[in-house]
Design an enzyme around this catalytic site. Structure first.
Site, mmCIF file in Angstrom:
data_model
loop_
_atom_site.group_PDB
_atom_site.id
_atom_site.type_symbol
_atom_site.label_atom_id
_atom_site.label_comp_id
_atom_site.label_asym_id
_atom_site.label_seq_id
_atom_site.Cartn_x
_atom_site.Cartn_y
_atom_site.Cartn_z
ATOM 1 N N ASP A 112 0.825 -1.200 0.071
ATOM 2 C CA ASP A 112 0.159 0.186 -0.248
ATOM 3 C C ASP A 112 0.798 1.300 -0.243
ATOM 4 O OD1 ASP A 112 -2.802 0.944 0.280
ATOM 5 O OD2 ASP A 112 -3.356 0.081 1.476
ATOM 6 N N GLU A 127 -0.885 2.093 -4.940
ATOM 7 C CA GLU A 127 -0.937 3.444 -4.876
ATOM 8 C C GLU A 127 -1.966 4.290 -5.846
ATOM 9 O OE1 GLU A 127 -0.064 4.148 -8.208
ATOM 10 O OE2 GLU A 127 1.503 5.786 -7.509
ATOM 11 N N GLY A 176 -2.879 4.857 -8.248
ATOM 12 C CA GLY A 176 -2.819 5.052 -9.235
ATOM 13 C C GLY A 176 -2.155 6.871 -9.151
ATOM 14 N N ASP A 216 -9.684 4.093 -3.581
ATOM 15 C CA ASP A 216 -10.630 2.386 -3.453
ATOM 16 C C ASP A 216 -12.514 2.470 -3.721
ATOM 17 O OD1 ASP A 216 -8.202 2.144 -1.637
ATOM 18 O OD2 ASP A 216 -9.606 2.284 -0.120
HETATM 19 C C1 GLA Z 1 -6.105 0.899 1.675
HETATM 20 C C2 GLA Z 1 -6.237 0.114 0.092
HETATM 21 C C3 GLA Z 1 -7.273 -0.680 0.520
HETATM 22 C C4 GLA Z 1 -6.864 -1.319 2.521
HETATM 23 C C5 GLA Z 1 -6.705 -0.527 3.170
HETATM 24 C C6 GLA Z 1 -6.746 -1.274 4.352
HETATM 25 O O1 GLA Z 1 -7.161 2.111 1.782
HETATM 26 O O2 GLA Z 1 -6.015 1.181 -0.689
HETATM 27 O O3 GLA Z 1 -7.221 -1.676 -0.496
HETATM 28 O O4 GLA Z 1 -5.482 -2.282 1.981
HETATM 29 O O5 GLA Z 1 -6.123 0.405 2.674
HETATM 30 O O6 GLA Z 1 -6.694 -0.419 5.406
#
Ligand code: GLA
Length: 410
Positions: A169, A202, A204, A224
């Site tokens: 992440d 990351e 995008g 997300d």
């Molecule tokens: C970010 C990622 C998610 C998930 C959360 C976990 O938001 O994009 O897919 O992994 O962190 O905290």
């Protein structure tokens, strides 16, 4: 022969960086660098990740992971191609031990992560883990320890646990250059000697499709997803434009599936699954399939749609029209067939039409259309058209009949 032509075109486009017209369809410019040389993810990864259904809640624990692995085998998901059982954020204790090692959360994983990985492996499946290319992960109070500055130590620990997949992440990254952070972990994973599929998350932000094809096996292209038609739609629209950058070993990742989480209709979930498949996206189930309805399982186990996603040519589908929210996406398949998705973004049913030549089907006097949801087949002399419900998708496999005698399979 056809495969050889495509291979030549791909090689050519790598050299000249230009669009190439092959067999009547534009094959867009190839990515600027060769794919990550770890031999993994020749087709998009398929599996499960707990995040979309649990976030950091207490239901995310050893029992859940084992239960999902059991279900992969008993429900036919493994047979359908799902392979990875991956865990997301919140698996660790908030602090490292006195040697600087990450520590599995004692409540969720009382027997450690290796015990869970061993269990998953015992089912003939693979196991994936999560971390962040920052000093802390994204969730929990202040986040859990991240990998930035600990790449070699963490990668070695994960390899010793039997980790097969890492989602990495972007939180708490201290402003360090993304390419540098993600490359450091690539090299640390390689140094373990264990094959580990490497998923860059990351969002995008740094256009990873322009630099990450030799860094990771897949990269998130957007922020997300959540369990809503609006979010699924906006991610589709962003990701579908990036078709030129995907290929075997290096995929665009429009985020994990929401199918079965309950806030979209089954029509919308079928669209979600169809669109992700024609975009050659990773198919990571994001619902708690221990509680799945039969409608959810029918979607997730549609092996005809999965075959579109997993096709060995590894070409992401291309959108050839989208006027008035009526989308046509086409994807070439190994062996010469085409997949075509007719997606109706709008709130009322509509007829979406295209043609065999527009979607790049092999030349023939007629084509067989197989509807990959209803399984109905019909013949056409050129028109490919369907009445598509609001928010729905009709996805066809288009097969030239008879196969032109001049073309032999390479
Ligand atoms: C970010 C990622 C998610 C998930 C959360 C976990 O938001 O994009 O897919 O992994 O962190 O905290």
């Amino acid at each position: 022969m056809r495969r050889r032509i495509l291979a030549v075109c791909t090689a050519l486009s790598t050299v000249v960086g230009a669009a190439v017209v092959a067999l009547g369809v534009t094959v867009s410019a190839a990515p600027p660098a060769l794919a990550l040389d770890n031999g993994l993810a020749k087709t998009p990864p398929m599996g499960f990740n707990n995040w979309n259904s649990t976030h950091c809640s207490g239901t995310f624990n050893e029992g859940m992971v084992k239960g999902i692995a059991d279900l992969f085998v008993s429900s036919g998901l493994k047979a359908a191609g799902y392979q990875y059982v991956n865990i997301d954020d919140c698996w660790a204790e908030p602090t490292r031990d006195s040697s600087g090692n990450l520590v599995p959360n004692r409540t969720r994983f009382p027997n450690g992560i290796k015990a869970v990985a061993d269990y998953v492996h015992g089912k003939g499946l693979k196991f994936g883990l999560y971390s962040s290319a920052g000093i802390k992960t994204c969730n929990g109070t202040g986040g859990f320890p991240g990998g930035l500055g600990h790449e070699r130590q963490d990668a070695a620990l994960w390899a010793s646990w039997g980790v097969d997949y890492l989602k990495y992440d972007n939180c708490n990254n201290q402003g360090v250059d993304a390419k540098q952070r993600y490359t450091a972990m690539r090299d640390a994973l390689a140094a373990t000697g264990r094959p580990i599929t490497y998923s860059l998350c990351e969002w995008g932000q740094n256009k990873p499709w322009t630099w990450a094809s030799n860094v990771g096996n897949l990269w998130r292209t957007t922020g997300d997803i959540n369990d809503s038609y609006a979010k699924m739609l906006s991610i589709f629209k962003a990701n579908v434009k990036l078709d030129a950058f995907a290929g075997p070993g290096h995929w665009n990742d429009p985020d994990m599936l929401e199918v079965g989480n309950g806030k979209m209709s089954d029509t919308e979930y079928r669209s979600h699954f169809s669109l992700w498949s024609i975009m050659s996206a990773p198919l990571l189930i994001g619902s708690d399939i221990r509680k799945a309805s039969s409608a959810t399982m029918t979607i997730l186990e549609n092996t005809d749609v999965i075959a579109v996603d997993q096709d060995t040519l590894g070409v992401q589908g291309k959108e050839i029209s989208s006027a008035n929210g009526l989308h046509v996406i086409t994807k070439p398949l190994a062996g010469g067939d085409r997949a075509v998705a007719l997606f109706n973004e709008t709130g009322s049913s509509a007829t979406i039409s295209t043609s065999a030549s527009a979607v790049g089907a092999r030349s023939a006097s007629s084509w067989q259309l197989t509807d990959l949801w209803s399984k109905a087949t019909r013949s056409t002399t050129g028109t490919i058209s369907a009445k598509v419900p609001a928010h729905g998708t009709v996805i066809y496999r288009v097969h030239a009949v008879p196969a032109p005698s001049a073309v032999t399979e390479g």
